[in-house]
Scaffold this active site. Structure first.
Site, mmCIF file in Angstrom:
data_model
loop_
_atom_site.group_PDB
_atom_site.id
_atom_site.type_symbol
_atom_site.label_atom_id
_atom_site.label_comp_id
_atom_site.label_asym_id
_atom_site.label_seq_id
_atom_site.Cartn_x
_atom_site.Cartn_y
_atom_site.Cartn_z
ATOM 1 N N MET A 324 43.212 20.863 32.275
ATOM 2 C CA MET A 324 43.567 21.894 33.259
ATOM 3 C C MET A 324 44.367 21.314 34.419
ATOM 4 O O MET A 324 45.432 21.827 34.765
ATOM 5 C CB MET A 324 42.299 22.571 33.779
ATOM 6 N N ASP A 343 43.900 10.760 39.465
ATOM 7 C CA ASP A 343 42.641 10.663 38.724
ATOM 8 C C ASP A 343 42.084 9.261 38.908
ATOM 9 O O ASP A 343 42.686 8.443 39.612
ATOM 10 C CB ASP A 343 42.829 11.013 37.240
ATOM 11 N N VAL A 397 35.563 17.752 37.230
ATOM 12 C CA VAL A 397 34.453 18.288 36.454
ATOM 13 C C VAL A 397 33.681 19.339 37.270
ATOM 14 O O VAL A 397 33.608 19.271 38.502
ATOM 15 C CB VAL A 397 33.518 17.142 36.022
ATOM 16 N N GLU A 398 33.091 20.327 36.560
ATOM 17 C CA GLU A 398 32.352 21.411 37.229
ATOM 18 C C GLU A 398 30.973 20.916 37.664
ATOM 19 O O GLU A 398 29.941 21.275 37.076
ATOM 20 C CB GLU A 398 32.216 22.610 36.291
ATOM 21 N N LYS A 403 32.140 17.754 43.647
ATOM 22 C CA LYS A 403 33.170 18.493 44.378
ATOM 23 C C LYS A 403 32.938 18.403 45.887
ATOM 24 O O LYS A 403 33.874 18.221 46.669
ATOM 25 C CB LYS A 403 33.190 19.961 43.928
ATOM 26 N N SER A 425 35.804 27.209 37.955
ATOM 27 C CA SER A 425 35.802 28.417 37.135
ATOM 28 C C SER A 425 34.556 29.262 37.336
ATOM 29 O O SER A 425 34.512 30.397 36.872
ATOM 30 C CB SER A 425 35.906 28.032 35.648
ATOM 31 N N HIS A 446 41.989 29.703 40.777
ATOM 32 C CA HIS A 446 41.435 29.559 39.435
ATOM 33 C C HIS A 446 42.484 29.895 38.390
ATOM 34 O O HIS A 446 42.834 31.051 38.180
ATOM 35 C CB HIS A 446 40.208 30.462 39.273
ATOM 36 N N ASN A 449 43.427 28.796 30.906
ATOM 37 C CA ASN A 449 43.955 27.927 29.854
ATOM 38 C C ASN A 449 44.464 28.776 28.678
ATOM 39 O O ASN A 449 43.765 29.683 28.238
ATOM 40 C CB ASN A 449 42.827 27.003 29.388
ATOM 41 N N GLU A 458 43.412 33.589 39.775
ATOM 42 C CA GLU A 458 42.492 34.221 40.727
ATOM 43 C C GLU A 458 42.521 33.435 42.040
ATOM 44 O O GLU A 458 42.293 32.223 42.048
ATOM 45 C CB GLU A 458 41.075 34.244 40.159
ATOM 46 N N ASN A 496 35.986 35.506 34.228
ATOM 47 C CA ASN A 496 34.882 34.878 33.491
ATOM 48 C C ASN A 496 33.636 35.742 33.518
ATOM 49 O O ASN A 496 32.852 35.762 32.559
ATOM 50 C CB ASN A 496 34.574 33.498 34.059
#
Length: 663
Positions: A324, A343, A397-398, A403, A425, A446, A449, A458, A496
């Site tokens: 993403m 990264d 990563v979620e 975060k 997401s 947001h 994919n 969004e 979602n």
């Protein structure tokens, strides 16, 4: 004799010292020139005046040109379409316009269309009625007949003239896809006769075309041969097979009607012109066309979610070079921005750079363009470019803790006025923002994919997110050619949240014994771009699990979904999920199902999605029902010909009431 027309509102008309008539189009009160009722009536006055002057020998020719920047004629005024309720209404509107365009074609002096910017639909049909077409090479110039996207076909003799100029192969492809052509492609097809570098040279070149009495040569002789039988029948069959890969005839009849028109009458322009109207008129008043015009207006509504803003982002920094994040970075570059990508390791960034190069090669015209794009995509493992960025997007990563730690560090490095955004997401913006000194600065952006194909983004407004930050986020989304949808922060946001019960319900049906191929076929029969089981594989089964956990509706670990995730079979990205994937395609068992049964099953499967749309509206996650429909159409691909989930339900309810009253 005086040929002044002082009462024109949408056009300006004069005859210069060289006896060339100039008709400048400038639709009053609109950003785009469109062929509405009033502009067409004034155009008829102009044509009558030119006819009279030509008869008397007072003009050498006429140039039709736009006073608006980057816009010749964007097409008909679709806001006037909805007033047309019957076939007679449509016939009464189009017949005078057809005759007007034919009069332009019959003018005894050269008629030149000077094109800069959009020349689409009825605008191109008018330009093709002129004797000669000059267009600019400027980036904003686009030429095409996109009528199929509105559920119709060209209806002002555009099918006939396109075949005469471009031939059946290129001409039919342009009409069947509705693609907007670049100037060079239009010139190569024969739709445009001459190109100039910029709009500054357009009037002078058009003047020379009149004085030299230039006239389009039309299509080559061998192209005309292809409109004869049996070549025409062979081409029509090929076109149907290609169209079937993209659209079902029961959902989108317009392209199939166009192919039928070509097959039956493509060798006889006069008969084809007459048959074109008979084909166009019923399509115009069909439910499919009405709903697709609604989708067009919803798209414009989303663009208006970003108010006019002084915020002009030039530099983007993306943190997280996974699928993403890397694709967001690549799209930013493709949209003209300078982008730095960060990264933890160089290898992770290099993988994203490789994917970006593949995107550029696919979408750009030359290797030089690809090289220039790659030069704007900067590897930045240490994050040195954060302080220069106008927009910073986190796409890691979620994980809430990860975060929060990242944003606490980021906040210290941002320049004043930069947008700070998360691509989460499912997590709430308020929770992520807890680590910030200024939580009002954080918004959500947001993406979906695959980034290059999905048009919606969004723009998530947390409880503390400031309005100006949300507006800047929406402006950024517009800047990169996507559609912004402003949503309030809640688990799953809009897309979602409504997808989750649909996907989970379908997976439950699969576990209860309904074949996955049948579930997918039923959804496609309803009009979805792909079935829910295939979609789950494409999204990633781990992502599906994570989103459902966030929304509090996760299936048990011993479910089919849970077992696949535990085994590392995550769908398309691993080559194995509910389906086995080979060369990017799911391997499905070929089975025929009863169409009526599929239709019933599809309705049942989509009901949880539509029910959740009602709850989203009640919860005020977006401002109104139209925005719910827009978000679900452009974020999930929900059957556009149905006009959106809430519109579809309301339409069904009205139809049911009407049936009950009639009984």
């Amino acid at each position: 004799m005086s040929y002044e027309l002082p009462n024109l509102k949408h056009w300006r008309f004069d005859i210069d010292v060289d006896n060339i008539a100039w008709a400048w189009f400038d639709t009053a009160g609109q950003r785009m020139n469109t062929l509405g009722r009033e502009p067409v009536e004034e155009l008829a006055e102009i044509v009558s005046t030119v006819e009279d002057a030509a008869q008397r020998g007072d003009v050498k020719g006429v140039v039709f040109i736009s006073s608006k920047p980057n816009n010749f004629i964007a097409g008909a005024d679709i806001n006037e379409f909805d007033a047309l309720r019957t076939e007679k209404d449509v016939e009464d509107v189009i017949n005078p316009v057809i005759e007007l365009f034919n009069r332009v074609e019959r003018l005894k002096v050269p008629a030149v269309a000077a094109i800069n910017g959009y020349c689409l639909g009825g605008g191109l049909e008018f330009a093709m009625a002129c004797h000669y077409r000059v267009a600019t090479r400027e980036e904003g110039t686009r030429i095409g007949l996109p009528e199929v996207k509105l559920g119709i076909i060209p209806g002002l003799n555009g099918t006939v003239r396109m075949l005469q100029l471009a031939g059946p192969i290129a001409g039919m492809q342009a009409m069947l896809t509705g693609k907007m052509l670049r100037p060079g492609a239009a010139r190569g097809m024969g739709v445009v006769d001459q190109l100039v570098p910029s709009h500054l040279e357009l009037p002078w070149t058009a003047r020379k075309a009149v004085l030299q009495k230039r006239k389009s040569k039309g299509g080559a002789w061998w192209k005309r041969l292809l409109t004869k039988s049996p070549a025409r029948g062979y081409l029509a069959n090929r076109m149907r097979k290609e169209t079937e890969k993209k659209a079902r005839p029961d959902h989108y009849p317009a392209p199939y009607k166009l192919i039928d028109l070509f097959e039956r009458h493509g060798g006889d322009p006069q008969r084809m012109a007459s048959a074109e109207s008979r084909t166009f008129i019923p399509l115009m008043i069909s439910d499919t066309s009405r709903n697709l015009r609604r989708v067009f207006r919803l798209q414009e509504m989303l663009k208006d979610q970003a108010p006019k803003s002084r915020f002009k982002p030039l530099r983007l920094h993306v943190i997280g070079a996974g699928t993403m994040g890397g694709d967001i970075a690549a799209w930013g570059v493709y949209s003209g921005m300078e982008v730095s990508l960060q990264d933890q390791t160089q290898d992770q960034v290099n993988t994203a750079l490789g994917r970006a190069k593949k995107l550029f090669k696919k979408r750009m015209r030359s290797s030089r363009d690809v090289d220039v794009a790659m030069s704007r995509l900067i590897s930045d493992v240490p994050g040195e470019h954060i302080k220069r960025a106008d927009v910073v997007i986190e796409a890691i990563v979620e994980n809430l803790d990860a975060k929060q730690k990242l944003f606490a560090d980021l906040e210290k490095q941002l320049k004043p006025g930069a947008v700070l955004a998360t691509n989460t997401s499912s997590l709430r913006i308020e929770d992520i923002a807890q680590s910030l000194q200024d939580p009002g600065r954080l918004i959500g952006l947001h993406f979906f994919n695959p980034v290059e194909k999905m048009p919606l983004v969004e723009v998530v407004q947390g409880e503390q997110s400031r309005e100006d930050e949300v507006e800047k986020g929406a402006a950024f989304v517009n800047h990169i050619g996507k559609l912004p949808l402003i949503v309030k922060s809640c688990p799953g946001f809009l897309v979602n949240r409504v997808l989750a019960p649909y996907l989970l319900g379908s997976i439950t049906r699969l576990q209860e014994g309904t074949p996955k191929e049948k579930l997918d076929a039923a959804a496609e029969k309803f009009g979805m771009p792909m079935g829910p089981i295939e979609l789950a594989d494409v999204v990633g089964l781990d992502v599906c699990m994570n989103v459902n956990e966030t929304l509090g509706s996760s299936p048990a670990q011993d479910s089919d979904l849970g077992r696949l995730v535990a085994a590392g079979k995550l769908g398309k990205k691993t080559g194995q999920g509910f389906y086995t994937w080979e060369k990017g395609k799911p391997q499905k068992a070929g089975t025929d199902y009863d169409e009526a049964e599929l239709e019933r099953l599809g309705e049942e499967m989509l009901k949880p999605l539509i029910d959740e749309c009602e709850r989203v509206l009640d919860d005020g996650i977006v401002a109104n029902a139209d925005l719910v429909d827009a978000g679900v159409i452009f974020g999930t691909g929900f059957a556009p010909f149905r006009g959106g989930p809430l519109h579809y339900r309301r339409s069904k309810d009205k139809a049911g009431e009407s049936t009950a009253q009639a009984a």
